[in-house]
Design a protein around this motif. Structure first.
Motif, PDB file in Angstrom:
ATOM      1  N   ASP A   1      36.393 -24.858 -44.828  1.00 57.38           N
ATOM      2  CA  ASP A   1      36.937 -25.330 -43.598  1.00 57.38           C
ATOM      3  C   ASP A   1      36.514 -26.929 -43.665  1.00 57.38           C
ATOM      4  N   PHE A   2      37.422 -27.789 -42.715  1.00 60.05           N
ATOM      5  CA  PHE A   2      36.667 -29.228 -42.964  1.00 60.05           C
ATOM      6  C   PHE A   2      36.837 -29.714 -41.380  1.00 60.05           C
ATOM      7  N   LEU A   3      36.114 -30.667 -41.017  1.00 59.82           N
ATOM      8  CA  LEU A   3      36.000 -31.392 -40.004  1.00 59.82           C
ATOM      9  C   LEU A   3      35.992 -32.919 -40.348  1.00 59.82           C
ATOM     10  N   THR A   4      36.438 -33.860 -39.542  1.00 62.05           N
ATOM     11  CA  THR A   4      36.585 -35.148 -39.805  1.00 62.05           C
ATOM     12  C   THR A   4      35.879 -36.028 -38.682  1.00 62.05           C
ATOM     13  N   LYS A   5      35.266 -37.234 -39.116  1.00 60.23           N
ATOM     14  CA  LYS A   5      34.548 -38.064 -38.501  1.00 60.23           C
ATOM     15  C   LYS A   5      34.883 -39.502 -38.536  1.00 60.23           C
ATOM     16  N   GLU A   6      35.279 -40.444 -37.755  1.00 58.85           N
ATOM     17  CA  GLU A   6      35.410 -41.921 -38.390  1.00 58.85           C
ATOM     18  C   GLU A   6      34.007 -42.527 -38.214  1.00 58.85           C
ATOM     19  N   VAL A   7      33.732 -43.250 -39.343  1.00 63.57           N
ATOM     20  CA  VAL A   7      32.687 -43.950 -39.209  1.00 63.57           C
ATOM     21  C   VAL A   7      32.940 -45.403 -39.767  1.00 63.57           C
ATOM     22  N   GLN A   8      32.121 -46.376 -39.175  1.00 68.03           N
ATOM     23  CA  GLN A   8      32.477 -47.715 -39.552  1.00 68.03           C
ATOM     24  C   GLN A   8      31.427 -48.467 -40.356  1.00 68.03           C
ATOM     25  N   PHE A   9      31.780 -49.043 -41.341  1.00 68.83           N
ATOM     26  CA  PHE A   9      30.844 -49.953 -42.081  1.00 68.83           C
ATOM     27  C   PHE A   9      31.361 -51.357 -42.434  1.00 68.83           C
ATOM     28  N   GLU A  10      30.508 -52.402 -42.097  1.00 71.16           N
ATOM     29  CA  GLU A  10      31.037 -53.742 -42.110  1.00 71.16           C
ATOM     30  C   GLU A  10      32.421 -54.096 -41.803  1.00 71.16           C
ATOM     31  N   ASP A  11      32.560 -53.523 -40.449  1.00 71.75           N
ATOM     32  CA  ASP A  11      34.012 -53.844 -40.114  1.00 71.75           C
ATOM     33  C   ASP A  11      35.115 -53.140 -40.625  1.00 71.75           C
ATOM     34  N   ARG A  12      34.857 -52.011 -41.399  1.00 73.41           N
ATOM     35  CA  ARG A  12      35.976 -51.237 -41.670  1.00 73.41           C
ATOM     36  C   ARG A  12      35.786 -50.100 -41.415  1.00 73.41           C
ATOM     37  N   LEU A  13      36.749 -49.256 -41.301  1.00 72.75           N
ATOM     38  CA  LEU A  13      36.925 -47.930 -40.437  1.00 72.75           C
ATOM     39  C   LEU A  13      37.215 -46.794 -41.776  1.00 72.75           C
ATOM     40  N   PHE A  14      36.431 -45.988 -41.594  1.00 74.18           N
ATOM     41  CA  PHE A  14      36.390 -44.869 -42.670  1.00 74.18           C
ATOM     42  C   PHE A  14      36.745 -43.570 -42.299  1.00 74.18           C
ATOM     43  N   THR A  15      37.257 -42.567 -42.768  1.00 72.70           N
ATOM     44  CA  THR A  15      37.295 -41.196 -41.989  1.00 72.70           C
ATOM     45  C   THR A  15      36.758 -40.427 -43.114  1.00 72.70           C
ATOM     46  N   LEU A  16      35.601 -39.807 -42.633  1.00 71.37           N
ATOM     47  CA  LEU A  16      34.910 -38.822 -43.400  1.00 71.37           C
ATOM     48  C   LEU A  16      35.297 -37.633 -43.173  1.00 71.37           C
ATOM     49  N   GLN A  17      35.749 -36.745 -44.531  1.00 71.32           N
ATOM     50  CA  GLN A  17      36.423 -35.325 -44.327  1.00 71.32           C
ATOM     51  C   GLN A  17      35.427 -34.513 -44.935  1.00 71.32           C
ATOM     52  N   ILE A  18      34.786 -33.684 -44.173  1.00 66.83           N
ATOM     53  CA  ILE A  18      33.590 -33.116 -44.673  1.00 66.83           C
ATOM     54  C   ILE A  18      34.035 -31.434 -44.720  1.00 66.83           C
ATOM     55  N   TRP A  19      34.003 -31.097 -46.076  1.00 64.24           N
ATOM     56  CA  TRP A  19      34.439 -29.631 -46.361  1.00 64.24           C
ATOM     57  C   TRP A  19      33.166 -28.846 -46.485  1.00 64.24           C
ATOM     58  N   ASP A  20      33.323 -27.840 -45.630  1.00 60.22           N
ATOM     59  CA  ASP A  20      32.138 -26.828 -45.570  1.00 60.22           C
ATOM     60  C   ASP A  20      32.905 -25.616 -46.247  1.00 60.22           C
ATOM     61  N   THR A  21      31.911 -25.110 -47.291  1.00 62.03           N
ATOM     62  CA  THR A  21      32.287 -24.131 -48.284  1.00 62.03           C
ATOM     63  C   THR A  21      31.585 -22.970 -48.110  1.00 62.03           C
ATOM     64  N   ALA A  22      32.002 -21.591 -48.336  1.00 65.50           N
ATOM     65  CA  ALA A  22      31.591 -20.604 -48.284  1.00 65.50           C
ATOM     66  C   ALA A  22      30.323 -20.333 -49.459  1.00 65.50           C
ATOM     67  N   GLY A  23      29.370 -19.838 -49.206  1.00 65.99           N
ATOM     68  CA  GLY A  23      28.147 -19.611 -49.785  1.00 65.99           C
ATOM     69  C   GLY A  23      28.025 -18.431 -50.542  1.00 65.99           C
ATOM     70  N   GLN A  24      29.095 -17.427 -50.099  1.00 65.46           N
ATOM     71  CA  GLN A  24      29.061 -16.214 -50.984  1.00 65.46           C
ATOM     72  C   GLN A  24      29.886 -16.193 -52.325  1.00 65.46           C
ATOM     73  N   GLU A  25      29.485 -15.757 -53.135  1.00 59.23           N
ATOM     74  CA  GLU A  25      29.918 -15.683 -54.638  1.00 59.23           C
ATOM     75  C   GLU A  25      31.362 -15.496 -54.707  1.00 59.23           C
ATOM     76  N   ARG A  26      31.750 -14.536 -53.821  1.00 61.11           N
ATOM     77  CA  ARG A  26      33.067 -13.975 -54.206  1.00 61.11           C
ATOM     78  C   ARG A  26      34.261 -15.237 -53.757  1.00 61.11           C
ATOM     79  N   PHE A  27      33.585 -16.141 -53.157  1.00 66.74           N
ATOM     80  CA  PHE A  27      34.757 -17.041 -52.831  1.00 66.74           C
ATOM     81  C   PHE A  27      34.635 -18.169 -53.741  1.00 66.74           C
ATOM     82  N   GLN A  28      33.783 -18.361 -54.360  1.00 57.35           N
ATOM     83  CA  GLN A  28      33.412 -19.542 -55.490  1.00 57.35           C
ATOM     84  C   GLN A  28      34.789 -19.822 -56.471  1.00 57.35           C
TER      85      GLN A  28
END
Length: 206
Positions: free
Chosen positions: A44-71
């Motif tokens: 699953d993923f969530l996004t958050k906008e972050v700003q560095f040095e007057d530039r806008l970035f979209t951080l797309q953070i992927w949360d992955t399953a820890g169970q081996e059957r999903f690897q």
């Protein structure tokens, strides 16, 4: 009017089931913590906008399953990542010992162009549990492991208390930015009516 420009940075969070990957992501993006999270199925993923040095970035953070059957789902999710976050529970030696497996798995599945220099960040989570009395992995041991893998940045966090979460993700975003595999997104200042409702439904309140 000129187009506004954002850059998408893809971040993957890996680690054993139950170490707090989902909690860390939600604490950072939504500033919320819940004891009611269920095991992540696939990814699953969530996004958050972050700003560095007057530039806008979209951080797309992927949360992955820890169970081996999903690897086996990993290849599709890992490809194109700009930074990989390895999470373990400071109260679980097994979750710490498995960091090497997760790191190797990522490098195999993601096939980054420069594996030697690909940015990783390690988070030792759940430092709040039992006031730190049930801790089994010392900060010294964790830092030594990170140093042996090319001086990986290391943070001790508590998703529940919000300890170091913001600082850790700022480092993650900066490292993702350095990896250089940026994808430009051009956003026109005018949005046609047909697509505006879809954009609202996928937007993230940060």
């Amino acid at each position: 009017m000129p187009s506004r420009r954002r850059t998408l940075l893809k971040v993957i969070i890996l680690g054993d089931s139950g170490v707090g990957k989902t909690s860390l992501m939600n604490q950072y993006v939504n500033r919320k913590f819940s004891n009611q999270y269920k095991a992540t199925i696939g990814a699953d993923f969530l996004t958050k906008e972050v700003q560095f040095e007057d530039r806008l970035f979209t951080l797309q953070i992927w949360d992955t399953a820890g169970q081996e059957r999903f690897q086996s789902l990993g290849v599709a999710f890992y490809r194109g990542a700009d930074c990989c976050v390895l999470v373990y529970d400071v109260n679980s030696m097994k979750s710490f010992d498995n960091l090497n497996n997760w790191r190797e798995e990522f490098l195999i599945q993601a096939s980054p162009s420069d594996p030697e220099n690909f940015p990783f960040v390690v988070l030792g989570n759940k430092v709040d549990v039992d006031g730190g009395n049930s801790r089994v992995v010392s900060e010294k041991k964790a830092r030594a492991w990170c140093a042996s893998k090319g001086n990986i940045p290391y943070f001790e966090t508590s998703a529940k208390e919000g300890i170091n979460v913001e600082e850790a993700f700022q480092c993650i975003a900066k490292n993702a930015l350095k990896s250089g595999e940026e994808e430009e997104i051009y956003l026109p200042d005018t949005i046609d009516v047909a697509s505006s409702s879809q954009q609202r439904s996928t937007g993230c309140e940060c």
